[in-house]
Scaffold this active site. Structure first.
Site, mmCIF file in Angstrom:
data_model
loop_
_atom_site.group_PDB
_atom_site.id
_atom_site.type_symbol
_atom_site.label_atom_id
_atom_site.label_comp_id
_atom_site.label_asym_id
_atom_site.label_seq_id
_atom_site.Cartn_x
_atom_site.Cartn_y
_atom_site.Cartn_z
ATOM 1 N N LYS A 54 27.543 32.961 41.454
ATOM 2 C CA LYS A 54 27.927 34.129 40.253
ATOM 3 C C LYS A 54 29.823 33.150 41.166
ATOM 4 O O LYS A 54 29.728 34.804 41.449
ATOM 5 C CB LYS A 54 27.884 34.791 39.289
ATOM 6 C CG LYS A 54 27.842 34.334 38.159
ATOM 7 C CD LYS A 54 28.748 35.748 37.843
ATOM 8 C CE LYS A 54 29.839 36.769 38.171
ATOM 9 N NZ LYS A 54 31.059 36.136 37.679
ATOM 10 N N GLU B 40 30.462 43.905 49.848
ATOM 11 C CA GLU B 40 31.464 44.101 51.018
ATOM 12 C C GLU B 40 32.696 44.604 49.218
ATOM 13 O O GLU B 40 32.661 43.485 48.437
ATOM 14 C CB GLU B 40 31.688 42.399 51.072
ATOM 15 C CG GLU B 40 32.468 42.732 52.719
ATOM 16 C CD GLU B 40 34.018 42.296 51.347
ATOM 17 O OE1 GLU B 40 34.353 43.040 51.796
ATOM 18 O OE2 GLU B 40 34.305 41.181 51.595
ATOM 19 N N GLU C 238 43.332 51.884 46.214
ATOM 20 C CA GLU C 238 42.964 50.172 46.476
ATOM 21 C C GLU C 238 44.518 49.646 45.904
ATOM 22 O O GLU C 238 43.741 49.218 44.677
ATOM 23 C CB GLU C 238 41.337 49.252 46.453
ATOM 24 C CG GLU C 238 42.354 48.207 47.638
ATOM 25 C CD GLU C 238 40.910 47.339 46.606
ATOM 26 O OE1 GLU C 238 40.137 47.616 46.584
ATOM 27 O OE2 GLU C 238 40.640 46.484 47.986
ATOM 28 N N CYS D 286 40.804 42.836 50.874
ATOM 29 C CA CYS D 286 40.098 44.045 50.816
ATOM 30 C C CYS D 286 40.725 44.596 52.005
ATOM 31 O O CYS D 286 40.054 45.734 52.040
ATOM 32 C CB CYS D 286 38.530 43.625 50.157
ATOM 33 S SG CYS D 286 38.001 42.160 51.414
HETATM 34 P P1 ADP Z 1 37.873 42.244 40.523
HETATM 35 O O1 ADP Z 1 38.390 43.208 39.614
HETATM 36 O O2 ADP Z 1 38.688 42.173 41.586
HETATM 37 O O3 ADP Z 1 38.405 40.966 39.223
HETATM 38 P P2 ADP Z 1 34.624 43.124 39.974
HETATM 39 O O4 ADP Z 1 33.852 43.072 40.931
HETATM 40 O O5 ADP Z 1 35.686 42.534 39.483
HETATM 41 O O6 ADP Z 1 36.564 42.989 41.079
HETATM 42 O O7 ADP Z 1 35.093 41.109 40.370
HETATM 43 C C1 ADP Z 1 33.540 40.497 41.181
HETATM 44 C C2 ADP Z 1 32.745 39.232 40.798
HETATM 45 O O8 ADP Z 1 31.947 40.409 39.985
HETATM 46 C C3 ADP Z 1 33.425 38.537 39.632
HETATM 47 O O9 ADP Z 1 32.300 37.557 39.939
HETATM 48 C C4 ADP Z 1 33.121 39.078 38.313
HETATM 49 O O10 ADP Z 1 32.541 37.886 37.615
HETATM 50 C C5 ADP Z 1 31.524 39.645 38.973
HETATM 51 N N1 ADP Z 1 31.241 40.952 37.615
HETATM 52 C C6 ADP Z 1 32.086 41.538 37.163
HETATM 53 N N2 ADP Z 1 31.302 42.415 35.937
HETATM 54 C C7 ADP Z 1 30.295 42.272 36.701
HETATM 55 C C8 ADP Z 1 28.481 43.534 36.662
HETATM 56 N N3 ADP Z 1 29.045 44.272 35.038
HETATM 57 N N4 ADP Z 1 27.960 42.392 36.736
HETATM 58 C C9 ADP Z 1 27.787 41.582 37.657
HETATM 59 N N5 ADP Z 1 28.836 40.660 38.649
HETATM 60 C C10 ADP Z 1 30.054 41.367 37.555
#
Ligand code: ADP
Length: 487
Positions: free
Chosen positions: A181, A257, A388, A291
Site C-alpha cells: 500500500k 521505520e 521532527e 527521516c
Molecule cells: P506522513 O505523515 O509522512 O504522510 P504517514 O504515516 O501518514 O506519514 O504515512 C505513511 C504511510 O502510512 C502512507 O502510505 C499512508 O497512506 C499510510 N497511513 C496513514 N494513515 C494510516 C492508517 N491509519 N493506517 C494504515 N496506514 C496509514
C-alpha cells in the site's frame, strides 16, 4: 498527463493478481504535482475488498514461490533490477513529477532503490541455516530459515521507489508474497515498479499494489487479516503505533521505520567546511523530507558563528523551483499542509527568541514551496528541537562540553540517525557509543546504503532494512531436532 519514453509505465489502475483492475467501487482519485498542484493522473481508489482479495491471491501465489530455489528467485529479482535500471529516466521523471524532488535526486533514488533489488537477489542465495553441535550423541540439531508468510508493506511518499524495493526485494528473495500500500500522494512510482516486476516474469499474485485515499481502511485490513504474517511499515510514529496495536491480535511479525529527530553535532576540532557540506546534504536533500535529515544542529560555541555563516552562504546558493528543471537543487514540499507547518515551527521559534538567519517567510509562487531557512539561538524548549521538522529548516543551538552535546542529542524519544563531526578518533568512539540512535554518521552526511543496516531505536522503530540483516525480517527460524539416529 505527461510524456514518457515508455508510456506503458504510466499506470492508473490497481495491480492485483497480475492484472490491472479498476477499484470495486469504480472510484478514482487525483494525483497532484507538488510543484504546480496540477493533476498528473487519476488513479483507481481501492478499499477493504480489493485489499482482502490481494491478500488471498498473495497466499495462493506463495505456495509455489516458497518451494522455488533461491537461485530461481535471485534470477527473477535480477531481471527486475535490470528493467528498473534500464528505465531509470522514466522512473525518475514520474518520481519528480509526483513527489517533487529535483530530477538529479530522483535519478539517485532510482539507482539506490534498484540497488536493494540487486542486493537481495544476491542475499536470496545466502539464507543459511545451521548445524548445531547437539547435547546428545544420538541427536542432530539443525535450523532452517523459511519465509515468514504473506507480507503487507505500507510505504511513505518521501522515497516512493526505494522504500518499496527495500521491503519487497527481501520479501520476494525469502520466498514471501507481498501486498503493497503506497502513499496516496505517490502511487505512480509503485505502479510503474509493479509493471516492471510483471515484465520481469514475476508470477501473478506475488506482488500486488493497492492504492487508495482511505489509508485507515486498507491499513486495518492489512494489519488484522490473519493471512498476513508480517507487516512492514515506514511512516510517521503515530501511524506506526496504531498499526503496532492493530497487529497485536493476530501476533504478526512487524518492522517499523518511524520518525527521527537527528542530532548533527559539530565539535570544535572539526573541519568546518566539511561539516557544512555534509549539513547541506543531510538537511536539504529532498527539501528536508527524509527521516534521517539533520533535525538539530548542535554546534560547539567556539565555532557556531563561523559554522552558521558558512551554512547561510551555502543556502543562498540553493536554487528553489520545479524539480523537473535540471538546475533546481531544492524542490517543493509534498503539500500545502507541510508548508503551513513550516511556518508554524518558525513562528514558534522566533516567538521564543530564536534568530532568523535566512528564509522564514513563505514564497509567493504557485506550488508548495518553503524557502530553506536557518535559525540560530535555538533552545530545547522550541518545537524545532522537540519535533521532527520534515522540511527545510535548520535550527542551530550551541554547547560547551562533550557531555552537554550528548545529553542534548539524546533528549528525544526518537533514535534513528545521528551525525558527529570531529577529527579526534577517541571522541568518535566515545560519542558514537553513547548516542541513542540506530545509525551514526561520522564526518559524513549521507549514510544510506543497501549494504548497511537501516533502522532506529527508541520510538524510531523496530527491525533493520538492507544489509545482511535485512533478510531476517522476512524469515522465521525453524529448529529441527533429529533424534535416535543410532540403530
Ligand atoms: P506522513 O505523515 O509522512 O504522510 P504517514 O504515516 O501518514 O506519514 O504515512 C505513511 C504511510 O502510512 C502512507 O502510505 C499512508 O497512506 C499510510 N497511513 C496513514 N494513515 C494510516 C492508517 N491509519 N493506517 C494504515 N496506514 C496509514
Amino acid at each position: 498527463m505527461f510524456e514518457l519514453n515508455d508510456s506503458a509505465l504510466l499506470k492508473t489502475k490497481l495491480f492485483i493478481n497480475g492484472e490491472w483492475v479498476e477499484s470495486d467501487s469504480g472510484e478514482s482519485f487525483p494525483v497532484h504535482s507538488p510543484a504546480t498542484n496540477q493533476i498528473l493522473a487519476t488513479v483507481a481508489n481501492a478499499g477493504k475488498s480489493e485489499t482482502r482479495y490481494a491478500i488471498n491471491c498473495a497466499n495462493n501465489a506463495m505456495q509455489l514461490w516458497q518451494q522455488t530455489t533461491a537461485k530461481h528467485r535471485a534470477n527473477l529479482l535480477k531481471k527486475w533490477f535490470d528493467l528498473v535500471t534500464e528505465h531509470t529516466e522514466d522512473l525518475s521523471k514520474i518520481l519528480t513529477l509526483e513527489q517533487g524532488k529535483p530530477i538529479l535526486e530522483a535519478r539517485a533514488e532510482v539507482t539506490y532503490g534498484a540497488a536493494y533489488i540487486e542486493w537481495f537477489a544476491e542475499e536470496a542465495k545466502r539464507m543459511y541455516g545451521d548445524v548445531i553441535p547437539s547435547n546428545h550423541p544420538n541427536q542432530r540439531t539443525l535450523t532452517l530459515k523459511q519465509p515468514v508468510g504473506v507480507v503487507a508493506a505500507i510505504t511513505p511518499w518521501n522515497f516512493p521507489i526505494a522504500m518499496i524495493t527495500r521491503k519487497v526485494a527481501p520479501a520476494l528473495a525469502a520466498g514471501c508474497a507481498v501486498v503493497i500500500k503506497p502513499a496516496e500522494a505517490t502511487p505512480l512510482c509503485a505502479l510503474a515498479l509493479a509493471e516492471l516486476a510483471s515484465r520481469a516474469g514475476l508470477p501473478k499474485g506475488l506482488l500486488s499494489v493497492v492504492v487508495g485515499t482511505n489509508a485507515a481502511e486498507i491499513g486495518q485490513e492489512l494489519s488484522t487479516n490473519s493471512i498476513v504474517k508480517k507487516l512492514s511499515f515506514t511512516g510517521s510514529t503515530p501511524v506506526g503505533k496504531l498499526l503496532l496495536k492493530a497487529t497485536a491480535d493476530t501476533v504478526k511479525k512487524v518492522s517499523m521505520e518511524l520518525g527521527g529527530n537527528a542530532p548533527f553535532i559539530v565539535f570544535e576540532d572539526t573541519d568546518i567546511e566539511l561539516a557544512v557540506e555534509a549539513a547541506m546534504a543531510s538537511k536539504f536533500r529532498n527539501a528536508g523530507q527524509t527521516c534521517v535529515c539533520a533535525n538539530r544542529f548542535i554546534v560547539h560555541s567556539s565555532i557556531a558563528q563561523e559554522f552558521t555563516e558558512q551554512l547561510v552562504a551555502k543556502v543562498k546558493g540553493l536554487k528553489i523551483g520545479n524539480g523537473i528543471e535540471q538546475d533546481v537543487t531544492i524542490g517543493p514540499l509534498i503539500n500545502k499542509n507541510a508548508v503551513n507547518n513550516m511556518q508554524v515551527l518558525v513562528d514558534d521559534a522566533l516567538a521564543a527568541n530564536a534568530t532568523l538567519e535566512i528564509g522564514g517567510t513563505p514564497l509567493e509562487q504557485e506550488g508548495n514551496y518553503y524557502p530553506p531557512t536557518v535559525l540560530s539561538s535555538v533552545t530545547p524548549e522550541m518545537r524545532v528541537f522537540k519535533e521532527e521538522i520534515f522540511g527545510p529548516i535548520a535550527p542551530i543551538l550551541t554547547f560547551d562540553t562533550e557531555e552537554q552535546a550528548i545529553s542534548l542529542a539524546n533528549a528525544t524519544d526518537a533514535g534513528l540517525a545521528s551525525y558527529i563531526f570531529t577529527q579526534c578518533q577517541r571522541k568518535i568512539w566515545r560519542v558514537s557509543e553513547k548516542l541513542e540512535n540506530g545509525i551514526v554518521g561520522v564526518n559524513e552526511g549521507i549514510i544510506s546504503s543497501e549494504v548497511a543496516p537501516f533502522g532506529g531505536v527508541k520510538t524510531s522503530g523496530l527491525g533493520r532494512e538492507g544489509s545482511k540483516y535485512g533478510l531476517d525480517d522476512y524469515t522465521e527460524i525453524k529448529y529441527i531436532c533429529i533424534g535416535n539416529i543410532e540403530e
